[in-house]
Design a protein around this motif. Structure first.
Motif, PDB file in Angstrom:
ATOM      1  N   PHE A  30      15.022  -1.128 -20.970  1.00  0.00           N
ATOM      2  CA  PHE A  30      16.275  -1.758 -20.545  1.00  0.00           C
ATOM      3  C   PHE A  30      16.200  -2.583 -19.268  1.00  0.00           C
ATOM      4  O   PHE A  30      17.120  -3.362 -19.003  1.00  0.00           O
ATOM      5  CB  PHE A  30      17.369  -0.690 -20.405  1.00  0.00           C
ATOM      6  CG  PHE A  30      17.724  -0.033 -21.716  1.00  0.00           C
ATOM      7  CD1 PHE A  30      18.118  -0.791 -22.808  1.00  0.00           C
ATOM      8  CD2 PHE A  30      17.649   1.344 -21.862  1.00  0.00           C
ATOM      9  CE1 PHE A  30      18.445  -0.195 -24.021  1.00  0.00           C
ATOM     10  CE2 PHE A  30      17.975   1.953 -23.075  1.00  0.00           C
ATOM     11  CZ  PHE A  30      18.368   1.177 -24.150  1.00  0.00           C
ATOM     12  N   VAL A  33      16.767  -6.298 -19.849  1.00  0.00           N
ATOM     13  CA  VAL A  33      18.164  -6.613 -20.149  1.00  0.00           C
ATOM     14  C   VAL A  33      18.976  -6.629 -18.859  1.00  0.00           C
ATOM     15  O   VAL A  33      19.728  -7.570 -18.579  1.00  0.00           O
ATOM     16  CB  VAL A  33      18.749  -5.571 -21.132  1.00  0.00           C
ATOM     17  CG1 VAL A  33      20.202  -5.884 -21.449  1.00  0.00           C
ATOM     18  CG2 VAL A  33      17.918  -5.536 -22.421  1.00  0.00           C
ATOM     19  N   ARG A  36      18.114  -9.643 -16.717  1.00  0.00           N
ATOM     20  CA  ARG A  36      18.645 -10.882 -17.306  1.00  0.00           C
ATOM     21  C   ARG A  36      20.086 -11.088 -16.847  1.00  0.00           C
ATOM     22  O   ARG A  36      20.485 -12.204 -16.476  1.00  0.00           O
ATOM     23  CB  ARG A  36      18.557 -10.801 -18.836  1.00  0.00           C
ATOM     24  CG  ARG A  36      19.170 -11.969 -19.566  1.00  0.00           C
ATOM     25  CD  ARG A  36      18.736 -12.015 -21.020  1.00  0.00           C
ATOM     26  NE  ARG A  36      19.046 -10.800 -21.757  1.00  0.00           N
ATOM     27  CZ  ARG A  36      20.211 -10.552 -22.337  1.00  0.00           C
ATOM     28  NH1 ARG A  36      21.211 -11.418 -22.233  1.00  0.00           N
ATOM     29  NH2 ARG A  36      20.416  -9.436 -23.015  1.00  0.00           N
ATOM     30  N   HIS A  37      20.874 -10.007 -16.852  1.00  0.00           N
ATOM     31  CA  HIS A  37      22.265 -10.111 -16.401  1.00  0.00           C
ATOM     32  C   HIS A  37      22.353 -10.307 -14.894  1.00  0.00           C
ATOM     33  O   HIS A  37      23.156 -11.116 -14.413  1.00  0.00           O
ATOM     34  CB  HIS A  37      23.044  -8.868 -16.830  1.00  0.00           C
ATOM     35  CG  HIS A  37      23.210  -8.756 -18.310  1.00  0.00           C
ATOM     36  ND1 HIS A  37      23.747  -9.759 -19.074  1.00  0.00           N
ATOM     37  CD2 HIS A  37      22.901  -7.755 -19.170  1.00  0.00           C
ATOM     38  CE1 HIS A  37      23.766  -9.388 -20.345  1.00  0.00           C
ATOM     39  NE2 HIS A  37      23.261  -8.176 -20.426  1.00  0.00           N
ATOM     40  N   GLU A 143      26.627  -0.939 -17.503  1.00  0.00           N
ATOM     41  CA  GLU A 143      25.849  -0.880 -18.747  1.00  0.00           C
ATOM     42  C   GLU A 143      25.868   0.557 -19.232  1.00  0.00           C
ATOM     43  O   GLU A 143      25.411   1.459 -18.529  1.00  0.00           O
ATOM     44  CB  GLU A 143      24.416  -1.347 -18.485  1.00  0.00           C
ATOM     45  CG  GLU A 143      24.366  -2.766 -17.934  1.00  0.00           C
ATOM     46  CD  GLU A 143      22.956  -3.285 -17.753  1.00  0.00           C
ATOM     47  OE1 GLU A 143      22.579  -4.216 -18.497  1.00  0.00           O
ATOM     48  OE2 GLU A 143      22.234  -2.763 -16.889  1.00  0.00           O
ATOM     49  N   ASP A 204      27.846  -8.009 -23.649  1.00  0.00           N
ATOM     50  CA  ASP A 204      27.000  -8.096 -24.836  1.00  0.00           C
ATOM     51  C   ASP A 204      26.372  -6.722 -25.079  1.00  0.00           C
ATOM     52  O   ASP A 204      26.654  -5.765 -24.345  1.00  0.00           O
ATOM     53  CB  ASP A 204      25.946  -9.212 -24.725  1.00  0.00           C
ATOM     54  CG  ASP A 204      24.924  -8.997 -23.627  1.00  0.00           C
ATOM     55  OD1 ASP A 204      24.818  -7.863 -23.097  1.00  0.00           O
ATOM     56  OD2 ASP A 204      24.203  -9.959 -23.291  1.00  0.00           O
ATOM     57  N   TYR A 206      22.732  -4.498 -26.663  1.00  0.00           N
ATOM     58  CA  TYR A 206      21.303  -4.567 -26.999  1.00  0.00           C
ATOM     59  C   TYR A 206      20.831  -3.186 -27.416  1.00  0.00           C
ATOM     60  O   TYR A 206      21.214  -2.185 -26.801  1.00  0.00           O
ATOM     61  CB  TYR A 206      20.494  -5.018 -25.776  1.00  0.00           C
ATOM     62  CG  TYR A 206      19.004  -4.806 -25.935  1.00  0.00           C
ATOM     63  CD1 TYR A 206      18.225  -5.723 -26.623  1.00  0.00           C
ATOM     64  CD2 TYR A 206      18.389  -3.666 -25.420  1.00  0.00           C
ATOM     65  CE1 TYR A 206      16.866  -5.513 -26.790  1.00  0.00           C
ATOM     66  CE2 TYR A 206      17.026  -3.449 -25.587  1.00  0.00           C
ATOM     67  CZ  TYR A 206      16.284  -4.370 -26.273  1.00  0.00           C
ATOM     68  OH  TYR A 206      14.943  -4.161 -26.451  1.00  0.00           O
ATOM     69  N   PRO A 208      16.863  -1.573 -29.027  1.00  0.00           N
ATOM     70  CA  PRO A 208      15.613  -1.715 -29.774  1.00  0.00           C
ATOM     71  C   PRO A 208      15.688  -0.907 -31.066  1.00  0.00           C
ATOM     72  O   PRO A 208      16.330   0.150 -31.111  1.00  0.00           O
ATOM     73  CB  PRO A 208      14.570  -1.132 -28.820  1.00  0.00           C
ATOM     74  CG  PRO A 208      15.341  -0.125 -28.018  1.00  0.00           C
ATOM     75  CD  PRO A 208      16.739  -0.654 -27.895  1.00  0.00           C
ATOM     76  N   PRO A 258      23.202   1.566 -28.989  1.00  0.00           N
ATOM     77  CA  PRO A 258      23.389   0.279 -28.306  1.00  0.00           C
ATOM     78  C   PRO A 258      23.771   0.486 -26.846  1.00  0.00           C
ATOM     79  O   PRO A 258      24.586   1.350 -26.523  1.00  0.00           O
ATOM     80  CB  PRO A 258      24.547  -0.371 -29.075  1.00  0.00           C
ATOM     81  CG  PRO A 258      24.577   0.327 -30.396  1.00  0.00           C
ATOM     82  CD  PRO A 258      24.103   1.728 -30.142  1.00  0.00           C
ATOM     83  N   SER A 261      26.440  -4.080 -22.060  1.00  0.00           N
ATOM     84  CA  SER A 261      26.502  -4.586 -20.692  1.00  0.00           C
ATOM     85  C   SER A 261      27.791  -5.395 -20.554  1.00  0.00           C
ATOM     86  O   SER A 261      28.032  -6.319 -21.333  1.00  0.00           O
ATOM     87  CB  SER A 261      25.312  -5.498 -20.403  1.00  0.00           C
ATOM     88  OG  SER A 261      24.084  -4.831 -20.611  1.00  0.00           O
TER      89      SER A 261
END
Length: 267
Positions: A30, A33, A36-37, A143, A204, A206, A208, A258, A261
């Protein structure tokens, strides 16, 4: 399971031997992710960040890289035994309960919590305190998991190994719910951020579906809660041994719940 109904708090104790393995796997899964945010939100040199319920060093260290020597990172957790991994002078570590203690002073450009609030009994109060800690224009990034949206460890339930894996995952969720975890919390984050008065709210999700880190995470988690699964008659020792052997083959396509975030800005 009645013995667990009033047993609030973390099912997965940070101090147990498997916790370091779990946090390493969660970071691998994670951190890309999260950052990225963080980068999309424009967290850069000179800013002040509060990492809530840090659990491990990876996110505080990543934030410290971004804010540099002119910035500051405050990392808080109920258990701060992980702090030996931190060698940055930018990071201040505090033992802190987000739902009970006042926010660290000073105001923050970013407040972030990952996979924390789903485990906190008084989630509403914790969220209120995090919003309160934001500077005008500061960003809140929450998140959290939503096991109800995707409850299966093996979404491709193709055989007996996968069915056993999914049954044990269901037992784990039962233990979490008995401790006050909200298994549908992640999906509520955008609405909660808007209701808290934040603007520009987006979100959003995410997860895996197959990753070596998922297998590491699953094995460590099951070893950590093994005695609780057996005591609650959710699984036998033989079933747990069989499941751990199946996981170790690397042939199961293991997923996580899931992680949603959600982020918003204080006016």
């Amino acid at each position: 399971m009645a013995e667990h109904n009033t047993d609030h708090g973390y099912l997965l104790d940070n101090q147990e031997s498997e916790a370091g393995i779990r946090f390493g796997a969660l970071s691998e899964l994670f951190d890309p992710v999260t950052f990225r945010h963080v980068d999309r939100l424009g967290i850069t040199a000179g800013m002040r960040c509060w990492e809530v319920g840090a659990g491990s060093a990876s996110v505080p260290l990543g934030l410290a890289e971004r804010v540099g020597r002119t910035g500051a990172v405050v990392a808080t957790d109920i258990d701060v035994s992980w702090t030996r991994d931190i060698g940055s002078g930018v990071i201040e570590v505090l033992r802190h309960d987000v739902a009970a203690d006042p926010p660290p002073p000073g105001g923050f450009d970013l407040v972030h919590a990952r996979l924390v609030l789903v485990h906190v009994t008084d989630r509403a109060e914790a969220l209120r305190r995090m919003v309160q800690a934001l500077r005008p224009g500061g960003r809140l990034l929450l998140e959290d998991a939503d096991p109800g949206l995707q409850p299966l460890l093996c979404p491709d339930e193709s055989g007996p190994e996968q069915r056993l894996a999914n049954r044990l995952r269901s037992g784990f969720r039962d233990l979490m719910a008995a401790r006050g975890a909200d298994l549908a919390y992640g999906r509520t984050l955008p609405r909660l951020l808007r209701e808290a008065g934040l603007e520009d709210v987006q979100a959003d999700a995410y997860f895996p579906i197959t990753s070596p880190a998922c297998a590491v995470l699953e094995a460590a988690t099951v070893r950590q809660i093994r005695s609780r699964l057996v005591a609650a008659e959710l699984a036998t020792d033989e079933e747990i041994d069989r499941h751990l052997a199946n996981v170790s083959t690397g042939r199961l396509d293991l997923a996580t719940a899931p992680m949603i975030s959600a982020w918003g800005r204080r006016p």
